[in-house]
Structures are given as structure tokens and as C-alpha cells.
Enzyme design. Structure first.
Site, short mmCIF file in Angstrom:
data_model
loop_
_atom_site.label_atom_id
_atom_site.label_comp_id
_atom_site.label_asym_id
_atom_site.label_seq_id
_atom_site.Cartn_x
_atom_site.Cartn_y
_atom_site.Cartn_z
N LYS A 195 1.51 82.76 29.37
CA LYS A 195 1.81 83.61 30.53
C LYS A 195 1.78 82.69 31.75
O LYS A 195 1.01 82.88 32.70
CB LYS A 195 0.75 84.73 30.60
CG LYS A 195 1.05 85.82 31.61
CD LYS A 195 2.17 86.74 31.22
CE LYS A 195 2.43 87.76 32.32
NZ LYS A 195 3.72 88.44 32.18
N ASP A 228 4.49 88.76 27.11
CA ASP A 228 5.06 90.12 27.15
C ASP A 228 6.42 90.14 26.45
O ASP A 228 6.74 91.05 25.68
CB ASP A 228 5.14 90.65 28.58
CG ASP A 228 5.62 89.62 29.59
OD1 ASP A 228 5.67 88.42 29.25
OD2 ASP A 228 5.97 90.01 30.71
N ASP A 256 -1.70 90.98 15.16
CA ASP A 256 -1.78 92.34 14.62
C ASP A 256 -0.43 93.04 14.68
O ASP A 256 -0.07 93.80 13.78
CB ASP A 256 -2.84 93.15 15.37
CG ASP A 256 -4.23 92.95 14.79
OD1 ASP A 256 -4.35 92.17 13.83
OD2 ASP A 256 -5.18 93.57 15.27
#
Ligand code: NAD
Length: 368
Positions: A195, A228, A256
Site C-alpha cells: 500500500k 485493495d 483467506d
């Protein structure tokens, strides 16, 4: 004849059921490949609490320290859910094990066979040939461990909590190396996820990754993606990735997400590699299925043993350097589930089902 010395920690509920089958597969492979298995079984998780008063008994840790790798089942379940959070099996067994062996690199293959497309929530036209990617998560740094980590009361009476995200060059370089080695054995493409448009740690992460690959792995196709966007791209077109690697919290979430798009937890294996080398000068590692103890199906003999068996294959590859043997196990699992059509309930989708032992029998039969 090579001796494979490992600790077996089956854990709770389906843990021992699937571990029994993984050990049968290993015994079969060892006989064929002239390998000697040297392992001892020890309590961990709820079994550790019940039999020794804590989730990671001292005797279990001592056994693991003597070994070259840990083959782990899964821990926890309703029986221990009322304990204080710090004493619960997962937290009180896995976190100390990660710390004791400095398990900094979590490697999770995201593998969905074409024949199991029904297991994925993604539309099959997005993944016509299944999914085959790897997610590598930094496991010992970042915001989960950084200091300060506090909750204080401000002068106006409000409460304020602080977590701290910290990374240093050496931590980034060692996970970059794991990603590079993994990519070289596959499609030679690495996507580093950060990020860097917002976080200082990510700015450093990206700079270190760029420099490290330029210096050490200029032949690998390196790309970068904001986290994102990576979350969206995993759901849109997962196979655009070969190996993706990222820091601890981003990896927790993305790995996950990857598990869910790959369908059944019963098929997904993982490795957590340590900084230390074992007696073979290979990485010490802990190998475990991605799923938990599945209390809802425990004791019925119907759990899918494939994730545990594939975790054992990862152990052979990373901690014992037996790449070809690992590949034979992986091929045997693939054939049993696809061509041979053996299905446990979690991957049946209307097809007839077999139990845990029959699935392992089919895999063993494929190993010849
Ligand atoms: P889970 O992964 O145990 O089960 C989720 C669903 O997946 C269940 O329907 C289960 O039946 C199914 N499933 C999982 N593994 C399967 C297999 N091998 N074959 C067939 N079906 C399978 O997750 P949960 O129910 O949220 O957690 C149960 C317990 O496991 C909790 O106590 C949790 O803390 C623990 N847990 C442990 C670990 C670990 O040891 N690393 C990881 C996750 C969860």
C-alpha cells in the site's frame, strides 16, 4: 538411505483422523523411495491442555526442537472455547510455535483442479482451467507484532488504541527471497503487494523489493500491486498471478480470500518456514492444512485427508529437499480426485462420496 526426522502434532477433532492418513501415505512413499521415517507424535492444542495443562506442552516443544520439521494437524474446537482468549488452543499453540522457530514465511498454494470448479464461488468462465497460484505471507513482522501496541485513556476520557506497523530491510529481503525461489519452480512471475501510496512501511517494502530482485533475481518478472486492487483482482481473475507475496496483515486477508475462491478447505495445504536451518541445512518448517479442526464432521471418518497429505508433500519439498517425491504425492492426489473421481463430502457436489481412509487408499494406489 535418508532419514526424515519430524515431529507429528495431530491436534484436535479431525486433526488426528487426517494425520493418520498422511502418515500412511508417507510410510508408503518411504518404503518405495528407500527413505526412513523417524517421527514421534505429541499432544498440541486442546489435547495439550487436557493432558498436560497447556496448549503447547514443554515436552511437545522439546520434541519439535529435536526434529527437522513439524507436521501439524489443526487445533481447537468447542470444548476449549470458554477458556480465556490467550489460553485457547490456536493462539496458545500456534503463536508460540511461530515464535520459537521464527516461522516468518507462510506459503499457501491456491490450487483448484479443473474438475472441482463447483467448489469455487467464482463463475467457472472466470477460471475455466481451475486456479493455480501461490500466496506468500510475511508472518512474524508488521502490525501484529510492532510496538507500541497500547490502549490508553485520553485527557477527555475517550479511549485510544494504537497498533504499530514496522518492517526493516532484512525482514523484507528474506520474504522476497522465498517468493523468488517459489516463482522459479513455477511460472517465474512475482507480484509484490503493498500500500505504497499511503504507508511508510510499504514505501520501504517496494523499494527493498525492487532493489533485491534487480540485484539477485533480474530474470524474474516482478510486478507490484496495491492491496485493495489485489483483493479485487483475486476475485476477478486469480490466474493473472503466479506467486504473490505481501506483509503480514495484507497476507492474512488475501490468503483467506484465496482459500475461499479455491473452494474446499479440505484440499488446501500450507507451509510456514523458519529462519533457522535444520540438520540437513534446509529450512525448518511447520506444515499444516489451511482449514481448522472441523468439529462438525469429526469422528465420522468423512474428513478430507488431501490437505494434510499435501502438507506432508510440502514438508518433503521444503525441509527435506525431496522435490520429486513431493511431486509424486501431489500427482497422486490430483489423479485420485480428478481422473479416478474419488470425492469426500466437501468436494462431492452430488457425486458419490468416500470416507477419509478410502480417499487415502486411492492416493496410495496411485503411488504404485
Ligand atoms: P474449519 O476449517 O474447521 O471448518 C470450516 C468448514 O470447513 C466446516 O464445515 C468443516 O467441516 C469444513 N472442513 C474443514 N476442513 C475439512 C476437511 N479436511 N474435510 C472436510 N471438510 C472440512 O473452521 P471453523 O469451523 O471455523 O473452526 C473450527 C475450529 O478449528 C475452531 O476451534 C478454530 O479455532 C480451529 N481452527 C484451527 C486452525 C489451525 O489449527 N491452524 C485453523 C482454523 C481454525
Amino acid at each position: 538411505m535418508s532419514t526424515l526426522k519430524f515431529a507429528v502434532l495431530p491436534g484436535d477433532y479431525i486433526g488426528p483422523e487426517v494425520m493418520t492418513e498422511a502418515l500412511r501415505v508417507l510410510a508408503h512413499v518411504a518404503a518405495k523411495e528407500n527413505l526412513t521415517l523417524s517421527y514421534q507424535v505429541a499432544d498440541v492444542g486442546g489435547a495439550g491442555i487436557d493432558n498436560h495443562g497447556k496448549a503447547l506442552p514443554d515436552s511437545t516443544l522439546a520434541l519439535a526442537r529435536e526434529a527437522d520439521a513439524i507436521l501439524f494437524g489443526s487445533v481447537g474446537g468447542p470444548k476449549w472455547e470458554k477458556l480465556p482468549p490467550k489460553e485457547q488452543p490456536e493462539r496458545a499453540a500456534l503463536l508460540p510455535l511461530r515464535k520459537a522457530f521464527n516461522l516468518f514465511a507462510n506459503i499457501r498454494p491456491g490450487l483448484l483442479y479443473k474438475d472441482l470448479l463447483d467448489a469455487s464461488p467464482l463463475k467457472s468462465e472466470r477460471i475455466p482451467n481451475g486456479i493455480d497460484i501461490v500466496c506468500i505471507r510475511e508472518l512474524t513482522g508488521g502490525i501484529y507484532f510492532g510496538q507500541p501496541k497500547t490502549t490508553t485513556t485520553l485527557e477527555n476520557g475517550e479511549q485510544q488504541a494504537v497498533d504499530t506497523m514496522v518492517y526493516k530491510t532484512s525482514e523484507i529481503e528474506r520474504i522476497a527471497e522465498v517468493a523468488a525461489v517459489t516463482a522459479k519452480a513455477r511460472g517465474n512471475r512475482v507480484c509484490s503487494v503493498d500500500k505504497a501510496n499511503v504507508l511508510e512501511t510499504s514505501v520501504l517494502w517496494r523499494k527493498v523489493v525492487v532493489d533485491y530482485f534487480a540485484k539477485n533475481h533480474p530474470d524474474i518478472a516482478l510486478s507490484h500491486m496495491y492491496v485493495d486492487n489485489a483483493a479485487m483482482q483475486l476475485a476477478r481473475d486469480p490466474n493473472q498471478f503466479d506467486v504473490l507475496f505481501t506483509e503480514n496483515m495484507f497476507g492474512d486477508i488475501l490468503s483467506d480470500e484465496m482459500a475461499v475462491i479455491c473452494g474446499s478447505l479440505g484440499m488446501l495445504s500450507s507451509a510456514s518456514l523458519g529462519t533457522g536451518k535444520n540438520s540437513l541445512e534446509l529450512p525448518f518448517g511447520l506444515y499444516e492444512p489451511a482449514g481448522g479442526t472441523a468439529p462438525d464432521i469429526a469422528g465420522k471418518g468423512i474428513a478430507n485427508p488431501c490437505a494434510q497429505i499435501l502438507s506432508a508433500a510440502m514438508m518433503l519439498r521444503y525441509s527435506f529437499g525431496l522435490d520429486a517425491v513431493a511431486a509424486k504425492i501431489e500427482a497422486a492426489v490430483r489423479k485420485a480426485v480428478t481422473e479416478d473421481g474419488f470425492r469426500t463430502g466437501d468436494i462431492a457436489f452430488g457425486k458419490p462420496t468416500v470416507g477419509t481412509k478410502a480417499m487415502a487408499d486411492a492416493i496410495i494406489a496411485n503411488l504404485g
